[in-house]
Design a protein around this motif. Structure first.
Motif, PDB file in Angstrom:
ATOM      1  N   SER A 131     -11.964  -3.859  -1.577  1.00  0.00           N
ATOM      2  CA  SER A 131     -11.668  -3.434  -3.027  1.00  0.00           C
ATOM      3  C   SER A 131     -10.481  -2.395  -2.853  1.00  0.00           C
ATOM      4  O   SER A 131     -10.535  -1.718  -3.982  1.00  0.00           O
ATOM      5  N   CYS A 132      -9.502  -2.463  -1.366  1.00  0.00           N
ATOM      6  CA  CYS A 132      -7.900  -1.661  -2.028  1.00  0.00           C
ATOM      7  C   CYS A 132      -8.562  -0.743  -2.101  1.00  0.00           C
ATOM      8  O   CYS A 132      -7.866   0.114  -2.486  1.00  0.00           O
ATOM      9  N   GLN A 133      -9.585   0.311  -1.151  1.00  0.00           N
ATOM     10  CA  GLN A 133     -10.128   1.434  -1.304  1.00  0.00           C
ATOM     11  C   GLN A 133     -10.119   1.873   0.044  1.00  0.00           C
ATOM     12  O   GLN A 133     -10.322   1.498   1.424  1.00  0.00           O
ATOM     13  N   PRO A 167     -13.264   8.868  -2.356  1.00  0.00           N
ATOM     14  CA  PRO A 167     -11.893   7.732  -2.614  1.00  0.00           C
ATOM     15  C   PRO A 167     -10.865   7.665  -3.625  1.00  0.00           C
ATOM     16  O   PRO A 167     -10.990   8.368  -4.383  1.00  0.00           O
ATOM     17  N   ILE A 168     -10.050   7.078  -2.864  1.00  0.00           N
ATOM     18  CA  ILE A 168      -8.303   6.689  -3.793  1.00  0.00           C
ATOM     19  C   ILE A 168      -8.585   4.799  -3.501  1.00  0.00           C
ATOM     20  O   ILE A 168      -8.666   4.203  -2.222  1.00  0.00           O
ATOM     21  N   GLN A 169      -7.878   5.063  -4.370  1.00  0.00           N
ATOM     22  CA  GLN A 169      -7.863   3.570  -5.144  1.00  0.00           C
ATOM     23  C   GLN A 169      -6.747   3.122  -3.932  1.00  0.00           C
ATOM     24  O   GLN A 169      -5.103   3.722  -5.353  1.00  0.00           O
ATOM     25  N   HIS A 173     -11.325   5.701   2.008  1.00  0.00           N
ATOM     26  CA  HIS A 173     -12.965   6.686   2.079  1.00  0.00           C
ATOM     27  C   HIS A 173     -12.660   7.431   3.486  1.00  0.00           C
ATOM     28  O   HIS A 173     -12.228   7.279   4.547  1.00  0.00           O
ATOM     29  N   CYS A 230       0.520  -0.914   0.545  1.00  0.00           N
ATOM     30  CA  CYS A 230      -0.205  -0.246   0.502  1.00  0.00           C
ATOM     31  C   CYS A 230       1.160   1.305   0.111  1.00  0.00           C
ATOM     32  O   CYS A 230       0.667   2.180   0.630  1.00  0.00           O
TER      33      CYS A 230
END
Length: 488
Positions: free
Chosen positions: A386-388, A484-486, A390, A302
């Protein structure tokens, strides 16, 4: 004049590329004896992993450590250029009626790849001496009892009292070699009567340990058989205290590996990131970096938006790490390491690493959720399904080093990099204790997010003085609305 940078690197070695080239072995403890038949040989090893036993020649290390000129009770700090190993060695002597001159030299060595500091040597010396003292007292009590039995047996060798002393061996059953060995050992013991009396008087006043005084000790069987001496184990030379000694060595290596001797006022990942001259306090972390390689390496995947992930961790906001049941190991691993990274002055918070009831906790916590669903009672969420990420928006400069995606070989190396990055912000923390906060904000042009980071670190250092400042800074709005950040 002492600057803030000097306080951050207080007591550290200067950057020397030649000094950094050396053995990277994990610290270990080695107990060595000088055997009269085999020479120096290792007896006890703690802290050496199984896969590294073949890469470390313990026999040659034992020969190196026992080749120096020492006396019982001395401490030596040695360096082996061939293996690039540093050693802090404590030398002592145990007594054995089977050994030459009744003495068996021992060495308790702490081996490390880096040069030991003076504080480390002082701490290790104090702990080893406390650990060895009951073992040596037990050994000396047993040795004195055995020599007393041996002299009495020699004096009564030509009388019928020998049958009362040892019923299994009658006078006519003792062969000539056995009688000669008994007389020889007894003559050596008589020459040591004055020293034995002083030894007995010295240990009689020491009540440490659980020694049973060895009142009913009998001579070993090999004396009556007249054969060659059989080497006795260290446990048989101090039977009452050996188990405590061995378990104490295991505890000692754990204490030395957790860097208990390091002090500071603010910590991240068990590393002091801020030190003050008169306000340092120790911290103890239960989590050890050595155990991380056995689990998952979640954090290093990450690194593209690591500044966004760590922002709520540093400012002390609540962060929910969610994942399905199949991702439980990943969630618990990430929650544990994020809490380990969080800057703190003390450990007073219980971490909920896995929660199946969808309840909200304070700080960093893990929640079990189904795929494509998020908990409704949390603002900042790190979704492992979802690897996000928030509810987080960071546009500051204090964590800008973590914004660029980097590749790290392990989570341990990444955590060290994160700790060094947070330590850079501690320069402003030190100045914030003496300079008005608005002046620092105006001079450094800090964003709202950086103001929250600085106030949170100041609150950890001095809660009563800066808690009001932290509450005011927590009400500042985000510079950019969260989205939201991927992460991958």
């Amino acid at each position: 004049m002492v600057t803030s940078e000097d306080l951050l690197i207080w007591g550290r070695k200067t950057a020397d590329p030649f000094n950094r080239m050396g053995n990277r072995i994990s610290p270990l403890i080695l107990v060595i004896e000088f055997c009269q038949v085999e020479g120096p040989r290792p007896l006890i090893v703690h802290g050496l992993e199984d896969e590294k036993k073949f890469s470390l020649d313990l026999d040659s290390i034992s020969l190196w450590l026992m080749s120096s000129e020492t006396s019982s009770g001395s401490i030596s700090v040695l360096y082996n250029q061939e293996s690039a190993l540093h050693a802090v060695a404590y030398y002592c002597t145990v007594y054995d009626i089977q050994a030459r001159a009744f003495q068996r030299p021992l060495c308790i060595a702490y081996l490390i790849g880096e040069k030991p500091t003076r504080t480390m040597v002082t701490q290790l010396t104090y702990r080893v001496r406390r650990l060895v003292r009951p073992l040596l007292n037990c050994n000396r009590r047993l040795f004195i009892r055995l020599l007393a039995r041996l002299v009495a047996l020699s004096d009564d060798l030509n009388s019928n009292l020998v049958q009362e002393y040892y019923a299994l061996y009658r006078l006519e059953q003792l062969e000539e070699p056995a009688k000669k060995k008994i007389q020889t050992l007894a003559d050596q013991a008589r020459k040591l009567r004055s020293r034995l009396a002083m030894m007995s008087e010295s240990i009689s006043s020491q009540l440490e340990g659980d020694c049973l005084k060895h009142e009913d000790t009998v001579l070993p069987q090999w004396i009556f058989e007249g054969g060659d001496n059989q080497s006795m184990t260290l446990k048989s030379l101090a039977p009452c205290e050996y188990d405590s000694f061995d378990s104490g060595l295991i505890l000692l290596i754990e204490v030395m590996r957790t860097k208990e001797f390091e002090h500071g006022v603010l910590y991240s990942a068990n590393t002091a990131i801020l030190r003050l001259p008169k306000c340092n306090t120790p911290v103890k972390e239960n989590l050890r970096r050595d155990n991380w390689s056995r689990g998952e390496e979640t954090l290093k995947t990450c690194t593209s938006h690591l500044d966004q992930i760590l922002y709520p961790v540093v400012v002390g906001d609540d962060l929910a790490v969610t994942g399905s049941h199949q991702r439980k190991n990943s969630v618990t691993d990430l929650v544990t390491k994020l809490e380990f990274i969080r800057p703190k002055a003390h450990l007073n918070k219980r971490v909920e690493v896995w929660n199946t009831k969808n309840e909200r906790y304070k700080g960093i916590f893990g929640i079990e959720t189904s795929p494509r669903s998020l908990p409704s009672n949390c603002d900042k969420i790190l979704d492992m399904n979802s690897c996000q990420l928030h509810g987080v928006s960071y546009t500051g400069s204090l964590l800008s080093r973590l914004h660029t995606r980097r590749s790290f070989p392990s989570d341990s190396s990444l955590i060290s990099f994160i700790s060094s990055t947070i330590s850079l912000s501690c320069q402003l923390v030190y100045l914030g204790r003496y300079i008005p906060f608005p002046l620092i904000v105006e001079t450094e042009k800090l964003s709202n997010e950086d103001q929250r980071i600085l106030s949170s670190l100041l609150s950890e250092v001095d809660f009563s003085k800066f808690h009001g400042l932290k509450e005011r800074m927590d009400k500042l709005p985000s510079t950019v609305p969260p989205r939201p950040i991927q992460l991958r």
